[in-house]
Design a protein around this motif. Structure first.
Motif, mmCIF file in Angstrom:
data_model
loop_
_atom_site.group_PDB
_atom_site.id
_atom_site.type_symbol
_atom_site.label_atom_id
_atom_site.label_comp_id
_atom_site.label_asym_id
_atom_site.label_seq_id
_atom_site.Cartn_x
_atom_site.Cartn_y
_atom_site.Cartn_z
ATOM 1 N N LEU A 101 4.678 -4.011 -1.761
ATOM 2 C CA LEU A 101 5.286 -2.747 -2.199
ATOM 3 C C LEU A 101 4.097 -2.067 -2.516
ATOM 4 O O LEU A 101 4.589 -0.924 -2.699
ATOM 5 N N LYS A 102 2.931 -2.297 -2.497
ATOM 6 C CA LYS A 102 1.767 -1.289 -3.027
ATOM 7 C C LYS A 102 1.565 -0.250 -2.249
ATOM 8 O O LYS A 102 1.711 -0.319 -0.760
ATOM 9 N N GLY A 103 1.976 0.910 -2.663
ATOM 10 C CA GLY A 103 1.730 2.084 -1.844
ATOM 11 C C GLY A 103 3.179 2.487 -1.078
ATOM 12 O O GLY A 103 3.323 3.331 -0.589
ATOM 13 N N ARG A 104 4.116 1.737 -1.376
ATOM 14 C CA ARG A 104 5.494 1.853 -0.621
ATOM 15 C C ARG A 104 6.298 2.455 -1.828
ATOM 16 O O ARG A 104 6.175 2.345 -2.811
ATOM 17 N N GLY A 105 7.289 3.107 -1.157
ATOM 18 C CA GLY A 105 8.614 3.698 -2.007
ATOM 19 C C GLY A 105 9.556 2.867 -2.407
ATOM 20 O O GLY A 105 10.175 2.128 -1.796
ATOM 21 N N GLN A 116 12.969 -0.759 -16.490
ATOM 22 C CA GLN A 116 12.388 -1.880 -17.417
ATOM 23 C C GLN A 116 12.314 -2.953 -16.501
ATOM 24 O O GLN A 116 11.294 -3.788 -16.678
ATOM 25 N N PHE A 117 13.281 -3.198 -15.579
ATOM 26 C CA PHE A 117 13.250 -4.249 -14.779
ATOM 27 C C PHE A 117 11.989 -4.349 -13.822
ATOM 28 O O PHE A 117 11.343 -5.375 -13.717
ATOM 29 N N LEU A 118 11.869 -3.300 -13.139
ATOM 30 C CA LEU A 118 10.638 -3.253 -12.126
ATOM 31 C C LEU A 118 9.304 -3.147 -12.812
ATOM 32 O O LEU A 118 8.432 -4.021 -12.417
ATOM 33 N N ALA A 125 3.614 -9.978 -11.925
ATOM 34 C CA ALA A 125 2.794 -9.990 -11.090
ATOM 35 C C ALA A 125 1.521 -9.628 -10.783
ATOM 36 O O ALA A 125 0.747 -9.372 -9.734
ATOM 37 N N GLY A 126 1.129 -8.929 -12.143
ATOM 38 C CA GLY A 126 -0.130 -8.416 -11.943
ATOM 39 C C GLY A 126 -0.546 -7.126 -11.120
ATOM 40 O O GLY A 126 -1.557 -6.791 -10.594
ATOM 41 N N ILE A 127 0.609 -6.513 -11.021
ATOM 42 C CA ILE A 127 0.363 -5.225 -10.242
ATOM 43 C C ILE A 127 0.947 -4.106 -11.297
ATOM 44 O O ILE A 127 1.726 -4.015 -12.126
ATOM 45 N N ASP A 128 0.105 -3.041 -10.987
ATOM 46 C CA ASP A 128 0.108 -1.729 -11.794
ATOM 47 C C ASP A 128 1.274 -0.848 -11.284
ATOM 48 O O ASP A 128 1.541 -0.681 -10.095
ATOM 49 N N TRP A 129 2.075 -0.189 -12.414
ATOM 50 C CA TRP A 129 3.024 0.724 -11.760
ATOM 51 C C TRP A 129 2.386 1.777 -10.929
ATOM 52 O O TRP A 129 3.028 2.291 -10.039
ATOM 53 N N ARG A 130 1.179 2.171 -11.085
ATOM 54 C CA ARG A 130 0.760 3.428 -10.180
ATOM 55 C C ARG A 130 0.407 2.891 -8.900
ATOM 56 O O ARG A 130 -0.139 3.610 -8.056
ATOM 57 N N GLU A 131 0.545 1.532 -8.797
ATOM 58 C CA GLU A 131 0.052 1.149 -7.342
ATOM 59 C C GLU A 131 1.341 1.024 -6.513
ATOM 60 O O GLU A 131 1.186 0.886 -5.180
ATOM 61 N N VAL A 132 2.396 1.361 -7.049
ATOM 62 C CA VAL A 132 3.592 1.390 -6.109
ATOM 63 C C VAL A 132 4.048 3.016 -6.249
ATOM 64 O O VAL A 132 3.476 3.782 -7.064
ATOM 65 N N LEU A 151 13.441 4.794 3.670
ATOM 66 C CA LEU A 151 13.149 4.167 2.375
ATOM 67 C C LEU A 151 12.778 2.836 2.263
ATOM 68 O O LEU A 151 13.249 2.112 2.732
ATOM 69 N N ASP A 152 11.520 2.322 1.863
ATOM 70 C CA ASP A 152 11.075 0.823 1.747
ATOM 71 C C ASP A 152 11.900 0.018 0.928
ATOM 72 O O ASP A 152 12.139 -0.997 1.399
ATOM 73 N N ALA A 153 12.192 0.491 -0.220
ATOM 74 C CA ALA A 153 12.900 -0.396 -1.213
ATOM 75 C C ALA A 153 13.840 0.291 -1.991
ATOM 76 O O ALA A 153 13.423 1.433 -2.292
ATOM 77 N N ILE A 154 14.635 -0.468 -2.606
ATOM 78 C CA ILE A 154 15.618 0.024 -3.665
ATOM 79 C C ILE A 154 16.112 -0.918 -4.554
ATOM 80 O O ILE A 154 15.920 -2.219 -4.212
#
Length: 291
Positions: A101-105, A116-118, A125-132, A151-154
């Motif tokens: 999901l990096k770079g995806r909506g 909070q969940f996301l 998962a070691g992913i920063d909020w700013r990466e999505v 839309l990529d994800a919901i």
């Protein structure tokens, strides 16, 4: 003047309680009434306007309220909700993990537990909020964009998820429960709780009784929600059958989770600065106790 409880579709416990005439009449005799409104996302503004004095939401709004320098406290919580759904993508997409999901909506319900969940899942998962590209979007609009393939994800759980699945096959990348316990919480301004402990206790006891009735007869409870948020009783029923019912005292584990997630919020830039949320929890109102 009555203390007003907000009842909205994102909190089925309060939505059902507000539609049980006997319990509602009992609470009204104790100075408590309900304002039934359409979106839990409006809870903090309604509190700031003093329209609501007692609130029921996911665990995120109390953190956001404290970040806005509003002195609030959680006086009750549900059990953990391992709901069906979570971070959802189309089954025919090339997205198979959170890292994809990096770079995806990603669409989130505004001012809700979705954030909070996301955040907790991305952190784990070691992913920063700013990466999505996570953006708040009204659920109906998010559903339309997702089903149209735009839309990529919901973040979606029942009953919204069931509506999506009737149109589009999906895959769930992360489900509430591992990094985020996903509880409903009941909260108020600290001053309200201090000034009206008997009313707060009465609401806790009424939630406990209403939830007991719902757990014993979810079909009847679903009928009370017929048409709420555009869903039929049949569409509500799977969600009601899968949820934990009852109200618990907020404990040290919950307080620690809230602090951990407030720390993540600050790290991800979701709140302006680090926040101590230790004063946003009280264990003073166990169900069944009278003051």
């Amino acid at each position: 003047m009555s203390l007003i409880v907000g009842a909205h579709p994102q909190n089925p416990s309060l939505s059902i309680l507000a539609r049980r005439p006997a319990l509602r009449a009992s609470l009204k005799a104790q100075g408590i009434d309900f304002f039934i409104h359409g979106a839990g996302a409006q809870t903090i503004p309604l509190m700031e306007l003093d329209v609501l004095q007692l609130m029921g939401t996911g665990a995120t709004p109390p953190i956001l309220a404290k970040a806005r320098e509003l002195p609030v406290v959680v006086f009750g919580m549900s059990g953990p909700r391992a709901e069906r759904g979570g971070v959802v993508v189309r089954a025919d997409s090339d997205l198979h993990s959170l890292a994809d999901l990096k770079g995806r909506g990603i669409a989130l319900m505004p001012v809700s537990w979705h954030t909070q969940f996301l955040a907790a899942e991305l952190h784990a998962a070691g992913i920063d909020w700013r990466e999505v590209n996570a953006v708040e979007l009204l659920p109906a609009t998010a559903k339309d964009a997702f089903e149209a393939g735009l839309l990529d994800a919901i973040v979606a759980t029942d009953p919204l998820l069931s509506k999506i699945e009737s149109t589009v096959p999906v895959r769930v990348l992360a489900q509430p429960g591992s990094s985020f316990s996903n509880r409903s919480v009941y909260w108020a301004r600290q001053s309200t709780v201090a000034a009206h402990p008997q009313a707060v206790q009465a609401l806790v006891d009424a939630i406990a009784e209403s939830d007991r009735l719902t757990e014993s007869d979810p079909q009847a409870a679903a009928q009370l929600l017929e048409g709420v948020n555009g869903n039929t009783a049949a569409q509500w029923l799977p969600s009601l059958r899968s949820r934990p019912w009852g109200i618990e005292v907020p404990d040290a584990a919950f307080a620690a989770e809230q602090q951990s997630h407030a720390d993540i919020f600050a790290r991800f830039g979701l709140i302006p600065s680090p926040l101590d949320v230790s004063d946003t929890v009280t264990a003073a109102f166990p169900a069944g106790r009278t003051h």
